[in-house]
Every structure is written in C-alpha cells, then in structure tokens.
Design a protein around this motif. Structure first.
Motif, short mmCIF file in Angstrom:
data_model
loop_
_atom_site.label_atom_id
_atom_site.label_comp_id
_atom_site.label_asym_id
_atom_site.label_seq_id
_atom_site.Cartn_x
_atom_site.Cartn_y
_atom_site.Cartn_z
N VAL A 268 0.81 -1.22 0.00
CA VAL A 268 0.00 0.00 0.00
C VAL A 268 0.84 1.27 0.00
N ARG A 269 2.15 1.14 0.28
CA ARG A 269 3.02 2.33 0.26
C ARG A 269 3.27 2.85 -1.14
N TYR A 270 2.94 2.04 -2.15
CA TYR A 270 3.19 2.44 -3.54
C TYR A 270 1.87 2.87 -4.18
N GLY A 271 1.67 4.19 -4.22
CA GLY A 271 0.40 4.75 -4.68
C GLY A 271 0.02 4.34 -6.09
N GLY A 272 1.00 4.28 -6.99
CA GLY A 272 0.72 3.89 -8.38
C GLY A 272 0.20 2.47 -8.46
N ALA A 273 0.78 1.59 -7.65
CA ALA A 273 0.35 0.19 -7.64
C ALA A 273 -1.07 0.06 -7.11
N VAL A 274 -1.37 0.82 -6.06
CA VAL A 274 -2.73 0.80 -5.48
C VAL A 274 -3.74 1.28 -6.52
N HIS A 275 -3.43 2.40 -7.16
CA HIS A 275 -4.34 3.01 -8.13
C HIS A 275 -4.61 2.06 -9.30
N ALA A 276 -3.55 1.45 -9.81
CA ALA A 276 -3.70 0.55 -10.96
C ALA A 276 -4.50 -0.70 -10.59
N ALA A 277 -4.24 -1.24 -9.40
CA ALA A 277 -4.90 -2.48 -8.98
C ALA A 277 -6.37 -2.28 -8.65
N MET A 278 -6.74 -1.06 -8.26
CA MET A 278 -8.13 -0.79 -7.86
C MET A 278 -9.05 -0.58 -9.06
N LYS A 279 -8.48 -0.43 -10.24
CA LYS A 279 -9.29 -0.15 -11.44
C LYS A 279 -10.34 -1.24 -11.64
N GLY A 280 -11.58 -0.84 -11.84
CA GLY A 280 -12.65 -1.80 -12.09
C GLY A 280 -13.32 -2.33 -10.83
N CYS A 281 -12.86 -1.89 -9.66
CA CYS A 281 -13.48 -2.36 -8.41
C CYS A 281 -14.62 -1.43 -8.00
N ASP A 282 -15.63 -2.01 -7.36
CA ASP A 282 -16.83 -1.26 -6.98
C ASP A 282 -16.79 -0.79 -5.52
N LEU A 283 -16.14 -1.58 -4.68
CA LEU A 283 -16.11 -1.33 -3.24
C LEU A 283 -14.71 -1.58 -2.71
N VAL A 284 -14.36 -0.92 -1.60
CA VAL A 284 -13.01 -1.06 -1.04
C VAL A 284 -13.09 -1.34 0.46
N VAL A 285 -12.26 -2.29 0.91
CA VAL A 285 -12.06 -2.53 2.35
C VAL A 285 -10.58 -2.34 2.62
N HIS A 286 -10.25 -1.43 3.55
CA HIS A 286 -8.84 -1.15 3.84
C HIS A 286 -8.48 -1.67 5.23
N LEU A 287 -7.80 -2.83 5.25
CA LEU A 287 -7.38 -3.47 6.50
C LEU A 287 -5.88 -3.38 6.75
N ALA A 288 -5.09 -3.18 5.69
CA ALA A 288 -3.62 -3.25 5.81
C ALA A 288 -3.10 -2.22 6.80
#
Length: 310
Positions: free
Chosen positions: A60-80
């Motif tokens: 999660v420290r890598y913002g670009g990776a988070v942004h790219a991986a979240m594409k197409g998702c409808d809902l988010v749960v942040h536990l990390a």
C-alpha cells in the motif's frame, strides 16, 4: 448482472481471511491487495481456486500500484496496517505504512469513484476512556503512532468525502481475537500468556487485582461488521464494533482455566497497575449497520482453546 468486485487491502491477513469467505458467500468477486509479509499464501490459494478471488502481491506504500490495482473495483475494504506494538518499536515504518498507505488507498478510491470504502479503524483512537461505555462522539486521544494513524485516517476520509464525494464508514474495532491470530498480537498477548502456563499446569499470573478490562470481540463478528458496512445505506460515520461488555483480566483467567480444564487458582502479582476499562457503546452499529455481536466471550474463548489444544 455482473458481480461487484471488492478490493481488500491486507486481505491475506488475520481479519481479511475471515472477511473474504463472507464476501464470496454474498456473491462478490474479491481482489486481495497484500504484500504477503504476514499473509497466508496457502489460504489465499484455496480462496483463489473458487475463481472469484485474485491476489495482487503489492504494498500500500506504492500509490501507483494501489491506483492501478483498484481499477474496475466497486467497493473497497482497507485493513492493511502495522500493529500497535510494532508502531512503538518502529514509528518510521508505522507512519510509512499506516499514514501513507491510508492516503494512497483513500485517494485511489476517490479517483475511481467507488461506491463505499470501509476502513479498519480502532478503539485505540479514544486513548484511555473517561467513561464507559465508549461512544463515537467521545473525545479522541490517540497515544501511539498506530492510534494516531487511525484517527488521521478517519480525518482523511472526511477530506475526500468533502473534496471528491467519497462515501466511507470507519469501523472502530475493539479487542479482536479468534482462530488464526498471530500469538504476538497486542491485545491477545495476555490470552497467550495465560494459555501457555495453563497448558503446563501452572496458574496464570495476574498483575494487580486483575481489574483492568477489555471488550473482546470475535473475529467472525468483526468480519460480519465489514460486510454490513459495505452494504449499509448510511455512510460517512465512524462506528464502534465491540460486544459492549468489558471482561476483566481476572474474569478472562477464570474463563481460560475452565476452558483448558485444569485445577488451578490464579496468582496475583501485587503491584501498581494503571487500571483501564474498555467497553463499546454499540447503539450506532445496530442502527447504521443492522449489526450486533453473535459470539459471547466465554463461548469464543472456549472454542479458541479447543482449536489451540487440538
């Protein structure tokens, strides 16, 4: 209608591995985003075999990776997150993962226009409570980098709500326990210490008179609250998730002695302890989420011992 996809950070960890099966039962697809430092690869592989779970092995420290991986998702749960005791030992890593990670996930969710973000906050945002039960509108007084990052996370969510319309719920988890938890977990270290001694026939040693208490909430009920928060009509509020019952350390020792089945009496170590009590006001959880706990502490702890001893 195509299935909705839930993006879940830390999904391969203790709480995440209890949440994901419930999401699958409800018909969601799941994208786990986890650096697998503490994640359970075997469990994730079993879940992935359903065809509705995928793993993105990233941080999660890598913002670009988070942004790219979240594409197409409808809902988010942040536990990390990094745990409380680790945050005191290494504040730098804690701020990096908890603060920067929070921001990366929230900013990406706002950019992608997800329907709801559920954030794993913590009862530790209250600090040492002045009164019981603890209510969401009580004064916040976080004491460690971990607790501070959880409070800041809630403030960041409000910022993205105002600036980009992000819809969120922050779940203030009380003292989570249950199968699959690491023995080093901060709030369960007392359970592990007692159980270790009881298994060898030794009495548990309690500091002071054992009046300090916690609100122990089973991980299955925690997982249920996460799913309920994703689906709740009302958003943009913090919600306590606990049992509403404070269990003292002395009572916990009695429960564990009975569960292990040994004939010992607790020993009390006479020394000054800062007596602190915790119990959640769960009125809002009932009203906003339609949720309440289903596993009593005595039942949950007894089942946990059966798993440990098996």
């Amino acid at each position: 209608m195509s299935k909705q996809t839930v993006f879940i950070t830390g999904g391969a960890g203790f709480i995440g591995l209890h949440v994901v099966p419930l999401l699958l039962d409800k018909g969601y697809r799941v994208r786990i985003f986890d650096n697998m430092f503490r994640g359970d690869r075997d469990q994730v592989a079993k879940l992935a075999a359903t065809g509705d779970v995928e793993l993105v092995d990233q941080d999660v420290r890598y913002g670009g990776a988070v942004h790219a991986a979240m594409k197409g998702c409808d809902l988010v749960v942040h536990l990390a997150a990094v745990s409380i005791n680790k945050s005191q030992a290494d504040p730098y890593e804690s701020i990096d993962i908890n603060m920067v990670g929070n921001h990366n996930v929230f900013a990406a969710a706002a950019d992608h226009g997800v329907k709801r973000l559920v954030f794993a906050s913590s009862a530790s945002v209250y600090g040492d409570p002045k009164k019981l039960p603890m209510h969401e509108d009580d004064r916040l007084d976080p004491l460690t980098p971990y607790c501070i990052s959880k409070r800041a996370g809630e403030d960041l969510l409000a910022f993205y709500q105002r600036s980009k319309g992000l819809n969120w719920i922050a779940l203030r988890f009380f003292n989570v326990y249950g199968p699959g938890q690491k023995p080093t977990a901060y709030y369960t270290s007392v359970i592990n210490h007692f159980v270790k001694r009881l298994k060898t026939g030794q009495p548990p040693i309690i500091d002071g008179r054992g009046e300090q208490s916690m609100d122990f909430i089973h991980v299955h009920d925690i997982a249920r609250s996460v799913v309920a928060a994703l689906e709740a009509e009302q958003g943009n509020v913090p919600v306590n998730i606990g049992t509403g019952i404070d269990t003292s350390v002395a009572t916990l020792a009695e429960i564990l002695i009975k569960a292990v089945g040994v004939d010992v009496e607790p020993q009390f170590n006479p020394r000054e302890v800062l007596v602190s009590r915790r119990a959640a006001d769960i009125t809002r959880a009932r009203e906003v989420l339609g949720w309440e706990p289903t596993i009593a502490v005595e039942d949950g702890m007894t089942d946990l011992i059966k798993v440990e001893v098996a």
